[in-house]
Write a protein that holds these residues in place. Structure first.
Motif, PDB file in Angstrom:
ATOM      1  N   LEU A  94       0.823  -1.204   0.000  1.00 42.85           N
ATOM      2  CA  LEU A  94       0.000   0.000   0.000  1.00 42.85           C
ATOM      3  C   LEU A  94       0.864   1.263   0.000  1.00 42.85           C
ATOM      4  O   LEU A  94       0.569   2.241  -0.693  1.00 42.85           O
ATOM      5  CB  LEU A  94      -0.923   0.004   1.217  1.00 42.85           C
ATOM      6  CG  LEU A  94      -2.107  -0.960   1.176  1.00 42.85           C
ATOM      7  CD1 LEU A  94      -2.759  -1.063   2.546  1.00 42.85           C
ATOM      8  CD2 LEU A  94      -3.134  -0.505   0.141  1.00 42.85           C
ATOM      9  N   TYR A  95       1.934   1.255   0.799  1.00 43.54           N
ATOM     10  CA  TYR A  95       2.823   2.414   0.852  1.00 43.54           C
ATOM     11  C   TYR A  95       3.480   2.680  -0.500  1.00 43.54           C
ATOM     12  O   TYR A  95       3.639   3.833  -0.906  1.00 43.54           O
ATOM     13  CB  TYR A  95       3.910   2.200   1.907  1.00 43.54           C
ATOM     14  CG  TYR A  95       3.508   2.571   3.311  1.00 43.54           C
ATOM     15  CD1 TYR A  95       3.051   3.854   3.605  1.00 43.54           C
ATOM     16  CD2 TYR A  95       3.601   1.659   4.359  1.00 43.54           C
ATOM     17  CE1 TYR A  95       2.693   4.202   4.888  1.00 43.54           C
ATOM     18  CE2 TYR A  95       3.244   2.005   5.648  1.00 43.54           C
ATOM     19  CZ  TYR A  95       2.792   3.282   5.906  1.00 43.54           C
ATOM     20  OH  TYR A  95       2.441   3.636   7.184  1.00 43.54           O
ATOM     21  N   THR A  96       3.901   1.635  -1.172  1.00 41.66           N
ATOM     22  CA  THR A  96       4.690   1.788  -2.399  1.00 41.66           C
ATOM     23  C   THR A  96       3.856   1.787  -3.667  1.00 41.66           C
ATOM     24  O   THR A  96       4.395   1.997  -4.755  1.00 41.66           O
ATOM     25  CB  THR A  96       5.725   0.662  -2.489  1.00 41.66           C
ATOM     26  OG1 THR A  96       5.048  -0.616  -2.425  1.00 41.66           O
ATOM     27  CG2 THR A  96       6.709   0.750  -1.328  1.00 41.66           C
ATOM     28  N   GLY A  97       2.552   1.533  -3.567  1.00 40.40           N
ATOM     29  CA  GLY A  97       1.696   1.561  -4.744  1.00 40.40           C
ATOM     30  C   GLY A  97       1.582   0.240  -5.472  1.00 40.40           C
ATOM     31  O   GLY A  97       0.918   0.173  -6.510  1.00 40.40           O
ATOM     32  N   HIS A  98       2.206  -0.844  -4.956  1.00 42.17           N
ATOM     33  CA  HIS A  98       2.033  -2.157  -5.590  1.00 42.17           C
ATOM     34  C   HIS A  98       0.591  -2.646  -5.450  1.00 42.17           C
ATOM     35  O   HIS A  98       0.085  -3.386  -6.287  1.00 42.17           O
ATOM     36  CB  HIS A  98       2.992  -3.174  -4.967  1.00 42.17           C
ATOM     37  CG  HIS A  98       4.427  -2.954  -5.351  1.00 42.17           C
ATOM     38  ND1 HIS A  98       5.294  -2.222  -4.576  1.00 42.17           N
ATOM     39  CD2 HIS A  98       5.129  -3.340  -6.436  1.00 42.17           C
ATOM     40  CE1 HIS A  98       6.481  -2.190  -5.167  1.00 42.17           C
ATOM     41  NE2 HIS A  98       6.413  -2.858  -6.301  1.00 42.17           N
ATOM     42  N   THR A  99      -0.063  -2.229  -4.350  1.00 40.09           N
ATOM     43  CA  THR A  99      -1.495  -2.478  -4.183  1.00 40.09           C
ATOM     44  C   THR A  99      -2.220  -1.149  -4.311  1.00 40.09           C
ATOM     45  O   THR A  99      -1.898  -0.186  -3.608  1.00 40.09           O
ATOM     46  CB  THR A  99      -1.804  -3.113  -2.818  1.00 40.09           C
ATOM     47  OG1 THR A  99      -1.217  -4.409  -2.766  1.00 40.09           O
ATOM     48  CG2 THR A  99      -3.302  -3.243  -2.615  1.00 40.09           C
ATOM     49  N   ARG A 100      -3.197  -1.082  -5.184  1.00 43.15           N
ATOM     50  CA  ARG A 100      -3.907   0.163  -5.490  1.00 43.15           C
ATOM     51  C   ARG A 100      -5.192   0.219  -4.666  1.00 43.15           C
ATOM     52  O   ARG A 100      -6.057  -0.637  -4.801  1.00 43.15           O
ATOM     53  CB  ARG A 100      -4.224   0.191  -6.985  1.00 43.15           C
ATOM     54  CG  ARG A 100      -4.705   1.497  -7.538  1.00 43.15           C
ATOM     55  CD  ARG A 100      -4.645   1.406  -9.063  1.00 43.15           C
ATOM     56  NE  ARG A 100      -5.131   2.587  -9.719  1.00 43.15           N
ATOM     57  CZ  ARG A 100      -6.366   2.737 -10.164  1.00 43.15           C
ATOM     58  NH1 ARG A 100      -7.245   1.768 -10.003  1.00 43.15           N
ATOM     59  NH2 ARG A 100      -6.728   3.844 -10.774  1.00 43.15           N
ATOM     60  N   LEU A 101      -5.287   1.221  -3.784  1.00 43.23           N
ATOM     61  CA  LEU A 101      -6.485   1.388  -2.976  1.00 43.23           C
ATOM     62  C   LEU A 101      -7.527   2.150  -3.785  1.00 43.23           C
ATOM     63  O   LEU A 101      -7.336   3.323  -4.125  1.00 43.23           O
ATOM     64  CB  LEU A 101      -6.148   2.149  -1.684  1.00 43.23           C
ATOM     65  CG  LEU A 101      -7.301   2.321  -0.702  1.00 43.23           C
ATOM     66  CD1 LEU A 101      -7.779   0.975  -0.185  1.00 43.23           C
ATOM     67  CD2 LEU A 101      -6.905   3.218   0.457  1.00 43.23           C
ATOM     68  N   LYS A 102      -8.625   1.484  -4.095  1.00 42.70           N
ATOM     69  CA  LYS A 102      -9.633   2.058  -4.986  1.00 42.70           C
ATOM     70  C   LYS A 102     -10.751   2.678  -4.157  1.00 42.70           C
ATOM     71  O   LYS A 102     -11.672   2.000  -3.711  1.00 42.70           O
ATOM     72  CB  LYS A 102     -10.192   0.964  -5.902  1.00 42.70           C
ATOM     73  CG  LYS A 102     -11.098   1.493  -7.005  1.00 42.70           C
ATOM     74  CD  LYS A 102     -11.566   0.360  -7.904  1.00 42.70           C
ATOM     75  CE  LYS A 102     -12.488   0.872  -8.995  1.00 42.70           C
ATOM     76  NZ  LYS A 102     -12.968  -0.214  -9.861  1.00 42.70           N
ATOM     77  N   LEU A 103     -10.658   3.995  -3.947  1.00 40.14           N
ATOM     78  CA  LEU A 103     -11.689   4.712  -3.194  1.00 40.14           C
ATOM     79  C   LEU A 103     -12.495   5.648  -4.082  1.00 40.14           C
ATOM     80  O   LEU A 103     -13.690   5.794  -3.907  1.00 40.14           O
ATOM     81  CB  LEU A 103     -11.045   5.527  -2.062  1.00 40.14           C
ATOM     82  CG  LEU A 103     -10.355   4.731  -0.947  1.00 40.14           C
ATOM     83  CD1 LEU A 103      -9.797   5.681   0.097  1.00 40.14           C
ATOM     84  CD2 LEU A 103     -11.317   3.765  -0.295  1.00 40.14           C
ATOM     85  N   GLY A 104     -11.835   6.324  -5.008  1.00 38.81           N
ATOM     86  CA  GLY A 104     -12.513   7.294  -5.854  1.00 38.81           C
ATOM     87  C   GLY A 104     -13.081   6.684  -7.117  1.00 38.81           C
ATOM     88  O   GLY A 104     -13.017   5.463  -7.341  1.00 38.81           O
ATOM     89  N   PRO A 105     -13.632   7.515  -7.998  1.00 34.82           N
ATOM     90  CA  PRO A 105     -14.192   7.022  -9.269  1.00 34.82           C
ATOM     91  C   PRO A 105     -13.093   6.559 -10.220  1.00 34.82           C
ATOM     92  O   PRO A 105     -11.900   6.700  -9.960  1.00 34.82           O
ATOM     93  CB  PRO A 105     -14.944   8.240  -9.815  1.00 34.82           C
ATOM     94  CG  PRO A 105     -14.272   9.413  -9.185  1.00 34.82           C
ATOM     95  CD  PRO A 105     -13.831   8.965  -7.826  1.00 34.82           C
TER      96      PRO A 105
END
Length: 731
Positions: free
Chosen positions: A317-328
């Motif tokens: 999560l910190y490095t962007g390997h996992t993408r947190l999908k909150l917005g559109p």
């Protein structure tokens, strides 16, 4: 009233605000209206507009004498906290807020009076009496003495309220007593402080309960005189429009480890002694939707998840390997990275283990405070180990090795950028020095440095005495011509690497010219610890280290016996002339088995450096306190000007100039630079003149001299001035 309740349940807050004026009354409510009001209290809607609606209903029914089903002090505190999110149609006017603030203060006074009266009752008598007071059925069966005590309690409460210029009906008194018994009347500290600050802001704008009443009375008396009324309004607007300065106070945070996570500092990642392996659980989630992410956070909070099992997902999560999908779908990738970083920080600090000083917790502490660095250098971060490694036997061993290699690579990444990373200024890791070395190692290095200085002086004196006395006094000496006592002294003095050439140069300079202060300053040294993160840095260091040329020309035995490695060019952020201490840091383990009487030759030291295989490795240097920095172009001059402090020409933030790291607190010595010094004109040393001369330089390269500090100065805190009303959007 019933229509207002229906609109409230439908969350039609605009219609509720429109209907508030229709239900306003100063007469007691009948049974049906009181029942609807109690039903309105069951609507536990925390929407900002719902808070505003409850505040408006409070003002509309406050004079009716009917107890309200909520604590309007808490409602107004939440209203103030969420005022930026309240729609314009639902907001209270400043006059209404002033009236409500005054009523909140009056309610607090009522609670204090009731609390003081009920606290006089003790034990079982108190419980029985309050039970009779709150229950009408039990009051009918109470004895005459109990009823007399109850009347005394009521009269005491009413008398106390009259003394505070307060009034209270029987129904309201019953509800207030019930709240005091259940301790529901106590507001959190932040609510009390919010109400107090809001009151100060309103008073600064000229809105108080008294001014509101005066304005209402003046409007009634002067209703026909429009001119005078307009003049009064103009005067009041002028008074309210005056700029004032106001100091607001904030509640002190709770004293707990979790509350201090912002200042929590964990530098154990820099300490070689803290390096350890971990049983990391691989997670290959590429996209995290909001619901699964929250479910995972709850499992981490309430489950038995350890930091080892959480670390890899937090890292992704910190490095962007996992993408947190909150917005559109059209949201920028940078926003997704920022959301992932914030979410990972919140989840990490929900675990008490993250507030401890473990190895993995130190990585999380670095990631939490360096979002920009992760974004800029994210491509150079090591990739998480593959999820295909696992199982049993050899596969399990491969997985453990991959985890260990991953952590070492991650630590090397941190060490390479430790001067650019943000380290919180908390006191959690007191006792550790800046580079992560423990106190014991620091003390040993200081003792080594003292031993080197003492050993060089004593050895020089002994050799001089030996030359003067000749070779005839050999009685009682060993094979090397030294007595037993002298041999012991040599072993103590020369236990670590000698600093001969440096100190010998100081003695010769003092002998030639004792009044030459510049020469003394140039010989002064400070100690610095540098961490080599990779083999490439070690090779660069080997190429630029060389034995001091003056050593080879000297004829004294003391100079020939004492090797010295110095930098001929800037390397690994150190200036020219920095001297490597051969028995400190990682080299301590390399040369520790050497007999103390035997010196370390420069060629051997360079060979050992080139063969180093375990990284990161720490080296200790003696660096000139007055370091010469060569600026090659105008770009670096502009960079220097942006970091210079005018008062003392010191560096505000660390920066690298001419290949030399200038720590916070390094001072520019303008008189030591030929192109900046103006003999006979002391005014030219002022900050304005120095900046002007620096910005007008056209010939490069130019050598500047900086005085390096013993330790990096603390970062200067921004000025915490008073709060101006013009800076507060709430008003």
């Amino acid at each position: 009233m019933y229509l207002l309740l229906l609109r409230f349940l439908a969350r039609d807050y605009g219609s509720v605000c429109s209907l508030v004026h229709a239900v306003s009354t100063d007469a007691p409510l009948n049974e049906e209206e009181a029942q609807i009001l109690q039903a309105l209290g069951l609507v536990t809607d925390a929407h900002p507009d719902a808070l505003a609606c409850r505040c408006l209903v409070t003002l509309a029914l406050l004079r009716s004498g009917t107890p309200l089903p909520w604590d309007y002090r808490a409602e107004y505190a939440w209203y103030t906290a969420k005022i930026a999110h309240i729609s314009a149609r639902s907001r209270l006017s400043l006059e209404q807020e002033a009236e409500l603030v005054d009523e909140c203060a009056r309610l607090t006074g009522k609670f204090k009076v009731i609390d003081a009266q009920t606290s006089k009752l003790k034990g079982k008598e108190r419980n029985n009496l309050l039970d009779i007071f709150l229950n009408d059925e039990k009051a009918k069966a109470a004895s005459a003495s109990q009823m007399q005590k109850l009347e005394d309690l009521k009269s005491g409460i009413l008398s106390g309220m009259r003394g505070e210029s307060l009034s209270c009906s029987d129904a309201e008194m019953k509800r207030l007593v019930q709240q005091v018994i259940s301790k529901d009347h106590e507001l959190p500290t932040w609510m009390q402080q919010t109400l107090e600050n809001r009151k100060k802001l309103l008073e600064a704008r000229g809105f108080t309960a008294k001014s509101v009443d005066d304005e209402k009375n003046s409007k009634k008396k002067k209703k026909g005189d429009e001119k005078e009324g307009a003049k009064t309004d103009v005067d009041k607007k002028g008074e309210a429009g005056q700029e004032q300065e106001l100091t607001l106070t904030l509640p002190k945070p709770k004293e707990s480890a979790t509350a201090n996570w912002i200042l929590h500092s964990n530098r154990n990642v820099l300490k070689e002694s803290m390096v350890s392996s971990a049983d990391l659980e691989e997670c290959s989630i590429k996209t995290f939707a909001a619901r699964p992410a929250l479910e995972w956070a709850l499992i981490c909070l309430h489950g038995d998840e350890s930091l080892d099992s959480m670390f890899m997902q937090l890292y992704r999560l910190y490095t962007g390997h996992t993408r947190l999908k909150l917005g559109p779908a059209g949201t920028a990738e940078e926003d997704f990275r920022r959301w992932g970083h914030t979410f990972a920080t919140l989840v990490a600090y929900m675990k008490p283990e993250a507030m401890e000083h473990g190895f993995l917790a130190s990585f999380l502490n670095v990631f939490a405070h360096n979002a920009d660095q992760l974004r800029l250098d994210g491509a150079t971060l090591p990739r998480p180990p593959s999820s295909e490694l696992g199982g049993r036997g050899r596969q399990q061993q491969s997985r453990e090795l991959a985890n260990e290699r991953f952590l070492l690579e991650l630590r090397s990444w941190v060490l390479e950028r430790k001067d650019r990373l943000i380290w919180p200024g908390g006191g959690d890791d007191e006792g550790n020095d800046e580079d992560g070395n423990e106190d014991g190692e620091e003390d040993e290095d200081e003792e080594d440095e003292e031993d080197e200085d003492d050993g060089e002086d004593d050895a020089g004196e002994e050799e001089a005495d030996t030359k003067d006395e000749g070779n005839g006094d050999d009685e009682g000496n060993d094979e090397d011509g030294n007595e037993d006592g002298e041999e012991d002294e040599d072993e103590e003095d020369e236990e670590d690497e000698d600093d001969g050439e440096d100190d010998a140069g100081e003695e010769e300079a003092d002998t030639k010219d004792e009044g030459n202060e510049d020469e003394k300053e140039s010989n002064e040294k400070i100690k610095m610890k540098i961490t080599l993160a990779s083999q490439s840095e070690a090779n660069e260091l080997v190429l630029r280290l060389s034995e001091n040329p003056q050593q080879q020309k000297g004829s004294k035995v003391s100079r020939e016996r004492k090797p010295c490695l110095r930098l001929l060019e800037p390397a690994i952020s150190l200036p020219v002339g920095s001297q490597l201490m051969l028995r400190s840091g990682t080299l301590r383990t390399v040369f520790a088995i050497r007999p103390t009487a035997q010196q370390i030759q420069p060629a051997e030291a360079l060979e050992e450096l080139s063969k180093l295989a375990c990284f990161p490795a720490s080296l200790v240097f003696k660096v000139p306190k007055n370091a010469v920095v060569c600026l090659p172009s105008t770009a670096e001059v502009n960079q220097l000007l942006s970091k210079l402090k005018d008062s003392d020409m010191s560096i505000l933030d660390p920066l690298v100039l001419g290949g030399v790291l200038l720590r916070r607190g390094s001072k520019l010595l303008a008189k030591r630079a030929a192109k900046l010094d103006s003999p006979g004109d002391e005014k030219d040393t002022t900050a304005v003149k120095i900046r002007g001369k620096l910005s007008s330089l056209t010939e490069f390269p130019i050598d500047l001299v900086f005085e390096l500090p013993e330790a990096e100065a603390k970062q200067e805190a921004p000025s915490n001035g008073v709060v101006k009303l013009s800076e507060l959007p709430a008003i």
